[in-house]
Design a protein around this motif. Structure first.
Motif, mmCIF file in Angstrom:
data_model
loop_
_atom_site.group_PDB
_atom_site.id
_atom_site.type_symbol
_atom_site.label_atom_id
_atom_site.label_comp_id
_atom_site.label_asym_id
_atom_site.label_seq_id
_atom_site.Cartn_x
_atom_site.Cartn_y
_atom_site.Cartn_z
ATOM 1 N N THR A 86 -30.953 34.870 -73.846
ATOM 2 C CA THR A 86 -32.405 34.860 -73.701
ATOM 3 C C THR A 86 -32.738 35.168 -72.237
ATOM 4 O OG1 THR A 86 -32.716 32.545 -73.035
ATOM 5 C CG2 THR A 86 -32.477 32.987 -75.399
ATOM 6 N N SER A 87 -34.013 35.220 -71.945
ATOM 7 C CA SER A 87 -34.436 35.471 -70.561
ATOM 8 C C SER A 87 -34.055 34.320 -69.632
ATOM 9 C CB SER A 87 -35.954 35.690 -70.509
ATOM 10 O OG SER A 87 -36.639 34.543 -70.988
ATOM 11 N N LYS A 88 -33.724 33.164 -70.218
ATOM 12 C CA LYS A 88 -33.357 31.990 -69.416
ATOM 13 C C LYS A 88 -31.846 31.854 -69.211
ATOM 14 C CE LYS A 88 -37.404 29.305 -70.871
ATOM 15 N NZ LYS A 88 -37.858 28.043 -71.509
ATOM 16 N N THR A 89 -31.064 32.701 -69.869
ATOM 17 C CA THR A 89 -29.609 32.598 -69.755
ATOM 18 C C THR A 89 -29.162 33.032 -68.367
ATOM 19 O OG1 THR A 89 -29.391 33.116 -72.115
ATOM 20 C CG2 THR A 89 -27.404 33.248 -70.765
ATOM 21 N N LYS A 90 -28.476 32.147 -67.661
ATOM 22 C CA LYS A 90 -28.036 32.437 -66.293
ATOM 23 C C LYS A 90 -26.517 32.376 -66.113
ATOM 24 C CE LYS A 90 -32.325 32.761 -65.065
ATOM 25 N NZ LYS A 90 -32.927 34.107 -64.853
ATOM 26 N N LEU A 91 -25.835 31.810 -67.122
ATOM 27 C CA LEU A 91 -24.389 31.634 -66.989
ATOM 28 C C LEU A 91 -23.731 31.702 -68.353
ATOM 29 C CD1 LEU A 91 -21.892 30.752 -65.192
ATOM 30 C CD2 LEU A 91 -22.499 28.395 -65.791
ATOM 31 N N ILE A 92 -22.612 32.425 -68.437
ATOM 32 C CA ILE A 92 -21.744 32.388 -69.617
ATOM 33 C C ILE A 92 -20.474 31.654 -69.214
ATOM 34 C CG2 ILE A 92 -20.401 33.732 -71.287
ATOM 35 C CD1 ILE A 92 -22.507 35.922 -71.090
ATOM 36 N N TRP A 93 -20.102 30.668 -70.041
ATOM 37 C CA TRP A 93 -18.962 29.807 -69.726
ATOM 38 C C TRP A 93 -17.855 30.040 -70.756
ATOM 39 C CZ3 TRP A 93 -18.343 26.595 -65.585
ATOM 40 C CH2 TRP A 93 -17.210 25.786 -65.617
ATOM 41 N N LEU A 94 -16.748 30.577 -70.289
ATOM 42 C CA LEU A 94 -15.605 30.842 -71.162
ATOM 43 C C LEU A 94 -14.435 29.931 -70.815
ATOM 44 C CD1 LEU A 94 -15.225 34.756 -71.273
ATOM 45 C CD2 LEU A 94 -16.509 33.290 -72.838
ATOM 46 N N GLU A 95 -13.691 29.576 -71.825
ATOM 47 C CA GLU A 95 -12.302 29.152 -71.665
ATOM 48 C C GLU A 95 -11.490 30.191 -72.418
ATOM 49 O OE1 GLU A 95 -11.711 25.289 -73.340
ATOM 50 O OE2 GLU A 95 -13.337 24.386 -72.191
ATOM 51 N N SER A 96 -10.454 30.687 -71.802
ATOM 52 C CA SER A 96 -9.598 31.636 -72.516
ATOM 53 C C SER A 96 -8.192 31.560 -71.928
ATOM 54 C CB SER A 96 -10.134 33.069 -72.396
ATOM 55 O OG SER A 96 -9.419 33.940 -73.241
ATOM 56 N N PRO A 97 -7.247 30.993 -72.684
ATOM 57 C CA PRO A 97 -7.354 30.378 -74.002
ATOM 58 C C PRO A 97 -8.203 29.104 -73.966
ATOM 59 C CG PRO A 97 -5.059 30.897 -73.470
ATOM 60 C CD PRO A 97 -5.844 31.038 -72.217
ATOM 61 N N THR A 98 -8.782 28.777 -75.145
ATOM 62 C CA THR A 98 -9.623 27.599 -75.234
ATOM 63 C C THR A 98 -8.792 26.340 -75.461
ATOM 64 O OG1 THR A 98 -9.907 27.856 -77.623
ATOM 65 C CG2 THR A 98 -11.566 28.899 -76.198
ATOM 66 N N ASN A 99 -9.439 25.221 -75.212
ATOM 67 C CA ASN A 99 -8.835 23.913 -75.408
ATOM 68 C C ASN A 99 -9.575 23.210 -76.552
ATOM 69 O OD1 ASN A 99 -7.698 21.373 -75.138
ATOM 70 N ND2 ASN A 99 -8.638 20.939 -73.156
ATOM 71 N N PRO A 100 -8.948 22.981 -77.725
ATOM 72 C CA PRO A 100 -7.507 23.034 -77.968
ATOM 73 C C PRO A 100 -7.037 24.108 -78.941
ATOM 74 C CG PRO A 100 -8.466 21.445 -79.441
ATOM 75 C CD PRO A 100 -9.618 22.100 -78.717
ATOM 76 N N THR A 101 -7.917 24.968 -79.483
ATOM 77 C CA THR A 101 -7.451 25.875 -80.543
ATOM 78 C C THR A 101 -7.020 27.240 -80.035
ATOM 79 O OG1 THR A 101 -9.688 26.655 -81.086
ATOM 80 C CG2 THR A 101 -8.890 24.705 -82.260
ATOM 81 N N LEU A 102 -6.982 27.396 -78.706
ATOM 82 C CA LEU A 102 -6.397 28.576 -78.069
ATOM 83 C C LEU A 102 -6.994 29.901 -78.542
ATOM 84 C CD1 LEU A 102 -3.658 26.368 -78.399
ATOM 85 C CD2 LEU A 102 -3.182 27.883 -76.484
#
Length: 399
Positions: free
Chosen positions: A134-150
């Motif tokens: 959206t117009s308010k989105t300022k950050l995308i937060w990734l885990e890669s691989p993710t915790n815990p299903t990778l």
């Protein structure tokens, strides 16, 4: 100058002390520094603001991740907290749905009341990310691989989406470590680590790291580091530098051991599903091969009997896999995410992200893999025996 291999570069990025010739970085265990005159010092005035040992760690990690600025914090969550402080009330975050429980707690129990909201999406689906912006989105937060299903997210593709809309991309690189993956070179703006894990590597320090691609963002992070004070102490900084010296060797062995154990688990009749990017059965195996140099030392798996009781039976009957929080140390650990690392996430949200009641997470250490497999075999046999006894008891009850 000839081209050096990465391991050699890492080792020799750790400086010899110019004052004494000490081959290990000295521990400057001091709170303050004598000034030559008011406001005139030799680069240091107070250890919260800067410390020579911590400064060397920050330089080494920034170089290792291919960034401009490094900042070391008292924990991984303190590092995450500094990144979120870049935002303002009313801003939105798009975060991976299969997220570390501590990050979820920080987002929902701390920053939500300050007007920062988080939309959790499956970041392996680029369309889902696009739809959530959206117009308010300022950050995308990734885990890669993710915790815990990778799960593996396409960091380069997500970076392209983020930058198209002027959004920052931060990647939690804890599971891969900078030895296997360098998100800044794939387009990310910020990388965070729970340095407690692989970078420390010996289960003896709590620490967090932030590395930024651009110096301007790094300056902001350094401001919050000093202003809020959650800094890493000199001795803990020394421990991380020591850990970095063996990181390439440890990561290689963690990865070899994990690959062997993942193959064993995938063939076991009691195991329902194995989550490990190194397996060809993993849905993002091809992507992991592209953006990682190897597949790391963390494995998760679920049991065919999807009950908490079955999982707890297994995790309490291993000997070499110690039941404990955390991962990335030289000794193998086992955990039950639903009741441990991810217990702060409500059950419905947790299960929707794939964290089933029977999910078990392994941090594969540096022991001989044959011994680790034998340990798991014994625990799985106990689970199987317990299930058989329960089945007989149910049959007798119905009689």
């Amino acid at each position: 100058m000839f081209n050096m291999h990465a391991t050699t570069q890492l080792l020799h990025s750790i400086p010899v002390d110019p004052q004494t010739g000490a081959i290990a970085v000295p521990i400057y265990q001091t709170s303050t520094f004598v000034q030559d005159a008011p406001g005139i010092n030799r680069g240091f005035d107070y250890s919260r603001s800067n410390n020579p040992t911590r400064q060397e760690l920050e330089k080494i990690v920034a170089k290792l991740e291919g960034g401009t600025t490094g900042a070391a914090f008292a924990s991984g969550l303190a590092a995450i907290d500094a990144v979120i402080k870049l935002l303002e009330s009313g801003d939105e975050i798009i975060a991976v749905d299969d997220i570390y429980g501590g990050a979820f707690r920080l987002f929902e129990k701390v920053y939500k009341k300050f007007g920062i909201t988080v939309n959790y999406v499956d970041t392996t689906d680029l369309g889902a990310i696009n739809r959530a912006i959206t117009s308010k989105t300022k950050l995308i937060w990734l885990e890669s691989p993710t915790n815990p299903t990778l799960k593996i997210s396409d960091i380069r593709a997500v970076a392209e989406i983020a930058h198209r809309y002027g959004i920052l991309l931060c990647v939690d690189n804890t599971f891969a470590s900078p030895i296997l993956q360098q998100p800044l070179k794939l387009g990310a703006d910020i990388v965070v680590h729970s340095a407690t894990k692989y970078i420390g590597g010996h289960s003896d320090v709590i620490a967090g790291l932030v590395v930024t691609r651009e110096e301007a963002i790094g300056t902001q992070i350094k401001f919050y580091q000093n202003a809020c004070g959650a800094v890493l102490g000199p001795f803990d900084s020394f421990l991380l530098i020591r850990g970095l010296e063996t990181l390439p060797l440890r990561i290689a062995q963690h990865s070899r051991n994990a690959a062997t154990i993942a193959q064993y688990l995938e063939s076991h009749p009691l195991v329902d599903k194995v989550f490990y990017p190194g397996l060809t059965s993993h849905p993002q195996h091809g992507l992991a091969r592209q953006q990682q140099k190897d597949f790391g030392g963390v494995i998760s798996f679920s049991l065919r009997t999807d009950t908490e009781a079955a999982a707890i039976s297994l995790v309490t009957n291993t000997t070499l896999f110690h039941l404990a929080e955390s991962l990335g140390g030289v000794k193998s650990l086992v955990s039950h995410p639903a009741s441990m690392t991810h217990k702060s996430i409500d059950a419905a949200t947790r299960k929707a992200a794939g964290v089933k009641d029977s999910l078990i997470r392994l941090s594969v250490g540096l022991e001989d893999p044959t011994d680790l497999i034998n340990d798991l075999e014994t625990a799985l046999a106990i689970v199987q025996a317990t299930q058989s006894e329960n089945g007989i008891a149910q049959q007798l009850h119905h009689c």
